[in-house]
Design a protein around this motif. Sequence first.
Motif, PDB file in Angstrom:
ATOM      1  N   GLY A   1     115.676   3.683  32.972  1.00 11.89           N
ATOM      2  CA  GLY A   1     114.696   4.493  33.664  1.00 11.89           C
ATOM      3  C   GLY A   1     113.860   5.347  32.631  1.00 11.89           C
ATOM      4  N   ALA A   2     114.120   5.443  31.176  1.00 10.89           N
ATOM      5  CA  ALA A   2     113.602   6.238  30.263  1.00 10.89           C
ATOM      6  C   ALA A   2     112.555   5.499  29.468  1.00 10.89           C
ATOM      7  CB  ALA A   2     114.398   6.671  29.160  1.00 10.89           C
ATOM      8  N   GLY A   3     111.547   6.201  28.933  1.00 14.51           N
ATOM      9  CA  GLY A   3     110.534   5.430  28.142  1.00 14.51           C
ATOM     10  C   GLY A   3     109.520   6.585  27.747  1.00 14.51           C
ATOM     11  N   PHE A   4     108.453   5.891  26.789  1.00 12.92           N
ATOM     12  CA  PHE A   4     107.256   6.797  26.371  1.00 12.92           C
ATOM     13  C   PHE A   4     106.239   6.405  27.293  1.00 12.92           C
ATOM     14  CE2 PHE A   4     110.355   5.084  22.762  1.00 12.92           C
ATOM     15  CZ  PHE A   4     110.317   6.405  22.244  1.00 12.92           C
ATOM     16  N   ASP A   5     105.637   7.605  27.787  1.00 13.73           N
ATOM     17  CA  ASP A   5     104.621   7.476  28.567  1.00 13.73           C
ATOM     18  C   ASP A   5     103.053   7.186  27.626  1.00 13.73           C
ATOM     19  OD1 ASP A   5     106.017   8.429  30.899  1.00 13.73           O
ATOM     20  OD2 ASP A   5     105.570  10.274  30.299  1.00 13.73           O
ATOM     21  N   GLU A   6     102.148   6.741  28.373  1.00  9.25           N
ATOM     22  CA  GLU A   6     101.125   6.353  27.734  1.00  9.25           C
ATOM     23  C   GLU A   6     100.464   7.257  26.560  1.00  9.25           C
ATOM     24  OE1 GLU A   6      97.427   3.974  29.503  1.00  9.25           O
ATOM     25  OE2 GLU A   6      96.708   6.140  29.160  1.00  9.25           O
ATOM     26  N   HIS A   7     100.094   6.650  25.288  1.00 10.44           N
ATOM     27  CA  HIS A   7      99.950   7.390  24.128  1.00 10.44           C
ATOM     28  C   HIS A   7      99.291   6.470  23.326  1.00 10.44           C
ATOM     29  CE1 HIS A   7     103.729   5.091  23.423  1.00 10.44           C
ATOM     30  NE2 HIS A   7     103.420   5.090  22.092  1.00 10.44           N
TER      31      HIS A   7
ATOM     32  N   HIS B   1     106.171  -3.409  28.354  1.00 10.40           N
ATOM     33  CA  HIS B   1     105.184  -3.172  27.687  1.00 10.40           C
ATOM     34  C   HIS B   1     103.951  -3.252  28.419  1.00 10.40           C
ATOM     35  CE1 HIS B   1     102.104  -2.898  24.184  1.00 10.40           C
ATOM     36  NE2 HIS B   1     101.326  -4.017  25.142  1.00 10.40           N
ATOM     37  N   ARG B   2     102.983  -2.077  28.550  1.00 13.90           N
ATOM     38  CA  ARG B   2     101.705  -2.100  28.847  1.00 13.90           C
ATOM     39  C   ARG B   2     100.714  -1.306  28.228  1.00 13.90           C
ATOM     40  NH1 ARG B   2     104.831  -0.415  33.169  1.00 13.90           N
ATOM     41  NH2 ARG B   2     104.155   1.851  33.274  1.00 13.90           N
ATOM     42  N   ASP B   3      99.428  -1.898  28.147  1.00 12.30           N
ATOM     43  CA  ASP B   3      98.479  -1.395  27.190  1.00 12.30           C
ATOM     44  C   ASP B   3      97.238  -1.165  27.840  1.00 12.30           C
ATOM     45  OD1 ASP B   3      96.998  -3.842  26.275  1.00 12.30           O
ATOM     46  OD2 ASP B   3      98.676  -4.351  25.318  1.00 12.30           O
ATOM     47  N   SER B   4      96.106  -0.528  27.338  1.00 16.91           N
ATOM     48  CA  SER B   4      94.848  -0.303  27.711  1.00 16.91           C
ATOM     49  C   SER B   4      94.039  -1.426  27.520  1.00 16.91           C
ATOM     50  CB  SER B   4      94.239   1.151  27.282  1.00 16.91           C
ATOM     51  OG  SER B   4      94.257   0.843  25.600  1.00 16.91           O
ATOM     52  N   THR B   5      94.259  -2.426  26.896  1.00 16.95           N
ATOM     53  CA  THR B   5      93.518  -3.811  27.049  1.00 16.95           C
ATOM     54  C   THR B   5      94.043  -4.679  28.121  1.00 16.95           C
ATOM     55  OG1 THR B   5      95.124  -4.845  25.474  1.00 16.95           O
ATOM     56  CG2 THR B   5      93.251  -3.731  24.528  1.00 16.95           C
ATOM     57  N   GLY B   6      94.996  -4.279  28.912  1.00 17.18           N
ATOM     58  CA  GLY B   6      95.276  -5.134  30.115  1.00 17.18           C
ATOM     59  C   GLY B   6      96.583  -5.938  30.158  1.00 17.18           C
TER      60      GLY B   6
ATOM     61  N   GLU C   1     100.530  -6.551  29.921  1.00 20.00           N
ATOM     62  CA  GLU C   1     101.918  -6.107  30.581  1.00 20.00           C
ATOM     63  C   GLU C   1     102.904  -7.214  30.153  1.00 20.00           C
ATOM     64  OE1 GLU C   1     103.913  -4.274  34.484  1.00 20.00           O
ATOM     65  OE2 GLU C   1     101.900  -4.478  34.390  1.00 20.00           O
ATOM     66  N   SER C   2     104.086  -7.008  29.581  1.00 18.10           N
ATOM     67  CA  SER C   2     104.888  -7.958  29.431  1.00 18.10           C
ATOM     68  C   SER C   2     106.216  -7.338  29.125  1.00 18.10           C
ATOM     69  CB  SER C   2     104.645  -8.759  27.942  1.00 18.10           C
ATOM     70  OG  SER C   2     104.561  -7.790  26.853  1.00 18.10           O
ATOM     71  N   ARG C   3     107.424  -8.152  29.334  1.00 18.98           N
ATOM     72  CA  ARG C   3     108.706  -7.937  29.226  1.00 18.98           C
ATOM     73  C   ARG C   3     109.225  -8.265  27.838  1.00 18.98           C
ATOM     74  NH1 ARG C   3     111.190  -5.955  33.983  1.00 18.98           N
ATOM     75  NH2 ARG C   3     109.608  -5.215  35.236  1.00 18.98           N
ATOM     76  N   VAL C   4     109.711  -7.538  26.903  1.00 19.68           N
ATOM     77  CA  VAL C   4     110.314  -8.067  25.884  1.00 19.68           C
ATOM     78  C   VAL C   4     111.612  -8.257  25.603  1.00 19.68           C
ATOM     79  CG1 VAL C   4     109.764  -7.920  23.011  1.00 19.68           C
ATOM     80  CG2 VAL C   4     108.184  -7.047  24.940  1.00 19.68           C
ATOM     81  N   ARG C   5     112.383  -9.270  25.435  1.00 21.85           N
ATOM     82  CA  ARG C   5     113.740  -9.394  25.408  1.00 21.85           C
ATOM     83  C   ARG C   5     114.130  -9.811  23.918  1.00 21.85           C
ATOM     84  NH1 ARG C   5     111.223 -11.741  29.770  1.00 21.85           N
ATOM     85  NH2 ARG C   5     111.919 -11.020  31.820  1.00 21.85           N
ATOM     86  N   PRO C   6     115.364  -9.756  23.659  1.00 27.23           N
ATOM     87  CA  PRO C   6     116.014 -10.068  22.284  1.00 27.23           C
ATOM     88  C   PRO C   6     115.650 -11.563  21.947  1.00 27.23           C
ATOM     89  CG  PRO C   6     117.837  -8.991  23.619  1.00 27.23           C
ATOM     90  CD  PRO C   6     116.600  -9.292  24.402  1.00 27.23           C
ATOM     91  N   GLY C   7     115.159 -11.469  20.765  1.00 23.14           N
ATOM     92  CA  GLY C   7     114.702 -12.613  20.208  1.00 23.14           C
ATOM     93  C   GLY C   7     113.274 -13.218  20.279  1.00 23.14           C
ATOM     94  N   ASP C   8     112.424 -12.065  20.963  1.00 22.02           N
ATOM     95  CA  ASP C   8     110.937 -12.027  20.986  1.00 22.02           C
ATOM     96  C   ASP C   8     110.423 -11.378  20.003  1.00 22.02           C
ATOM     97  OD1 ASP C   8     111.677 -13.688  23.405  1.00 22.02           O
ATOM     98  OD2 ASP C   8     110.932 -11.620  24.806  1.00 22.02           O
TER      99      ASP C   8
ATOM    100  N   ARG D   1      95.764   2.297  23.829  1.00 25.01           N
ATOM    101  CA  ARG D   1      96.835   3.363  24.287  1.00 25.01           C
ATOM    102  C   ARG D   1      98.010   2.265  25.010  1.00 25.01           C
ATOM    103  NH1 ARG D   1      95.101   8.576  24.819  1.00 25.01           N
ATOM    104  NH2 ARG D   1      96.948   8.699  26.216  1.00 25.01           N
ATOM    105  N   HIS D   2      99.176   2.612  25.019  1.00 20.56           N
ATOM    106  CA  HIS D   2     100.011   1.881  25.614  1.00 20.56           C
ATOM    107  C   HIS D   2     101.359   2.622  26.096  1.00 20.56           C
ATOM    108  CE1 HIS D   2     103.153   0.777  21.931  1.00 20.56           C
ATOM    109  NE2 HIS D   2     102.706   2.116  21.899  1.00 20.56           N
ATOM    110  N   VAL D   3     102.334   2.050  27.039  1.00 19.36           N
ATOM    111  CA  VAL D   3     103.524   2.663  27.462  1.00 19.36           C
ATOM    112  C   VAL D   3     104.361   1.590  27.098  1.00 19.36           C
ATOM    113  CG1 VAL D   3     104.618   3.185  29.892  1.00 19.36           C
ATOM    114  CG2 VAL D   3     102.121   3.514  29.431  1.00 19.36           C
ATOM    115  N   GLU D   4     105.639   2.277  26.734  1.00 24.19           N
ATOM    116  CA  GLU D   4     106.809   1.626  26.566  1.00 24.19           C
ATOM    117  C   GLU D   4     107.995   2.080  27.419  1.00 24.19           C
ATOM    118  OE1 GLU D   4     106.684   0.647  21.842  1.00 24.19           O
ATOM    119  OE2 GLU D   4     106.311   2.418  22.468  1.00 24.19           O
ATOM    120  N   ARG D   5     108.743   1.361  28.230  1.00 28.87           N
ATOM    121  CA  ARG D   5     109.648   1.778  28.970  1.00 28.87           C
ATOM    122  C   ARG D   5     110.907   0.923  29.196  1.00 28.87           C
ATOM    123  NH1 ARG D   5     108.922   5.951  31.879  1.00 28.87           N
ATOM    124  NH2 ARG D   5     110.714   5.473  33.071  1.00 28.87           N
ATOM    125  N   ASN D   6     112.037   1.412  29.734  1.00 25.88           N
ATOM    126  CA  ASN D   6     113.318   0.682  29.945  1.00 25.88           C
ATOM    127  C   ASN D   6     113.257   0.804  31.541  1.00 25.88           C
ATOM    128  OD1 ASN D   6     115.713  -0.613  30.530  1.00 25.88           O
ATOM    129  ND2 ASN D   6     116.921   0.786  29.276  1.00 25.88           N
TER     130      ASN D   6
END
Length: 221
Positions: A56-62, A80-85, A87-94, A105-110
Amino acid sequence: MGAVMDVRRAAERYRGGEAQAGIESWHAFSFGPHYDPDNLRFGALIACNEERLAPGAGFDEHPHSHTEIVTWVVRGELTHRDSTGHESRVRPGDVQRLSSAAGVRHVERNDTDAPLTFVQTWLAPLRPGGTPAYEIVPGIADSTPYAVPEAGAMLHVRRLAAGERTAVPDGRYLYVHVVHGEVRLAEADLGPGDAARITDAKDLEAEATTQAELLIWELQG
């Protein structure tokens, strides 16, 4: 003159983050309030942060600008979400790359119920400005190089069994980060989170003493 290797231990990293918000950050280079004029960059590399996010933690848009940001998930899943549109889920090996260029600008969250750990590298571009770009390469194969031409850099991923050896690329600047496991590089024994900054690398090998994973950055000056 031969290769020069500067080993930096995981325990020597600067501690940051915000513990009460579920964020732990460990910085290998001068970063934010932890200013060290003698540790600003190595080649094009200006940051290598290990980030640990509680569920539930993460870095708000910055914002970011004029930086190539490459993310490697150690465990868990990064949203991951960013201001260019994008949105993705990044997993081990990616491998995920955000080219912030003139500004993004982007957001990074768990967003999961399991802990998340990722290693994020920031690279200085050869030329500032340009148009932001985003890329994710799912499940990159072992020994498949990943180019970041905007920074004149190449990432090599090595996954080794105990006792296995791998050649380290020759190059003006190499940055070797141990994701997990233990390896012997030249005369140095490296463990999880340890890194080696190598200048004028030539004919070097790394040998895994346990199962291990390495990120090796080949950098221009």
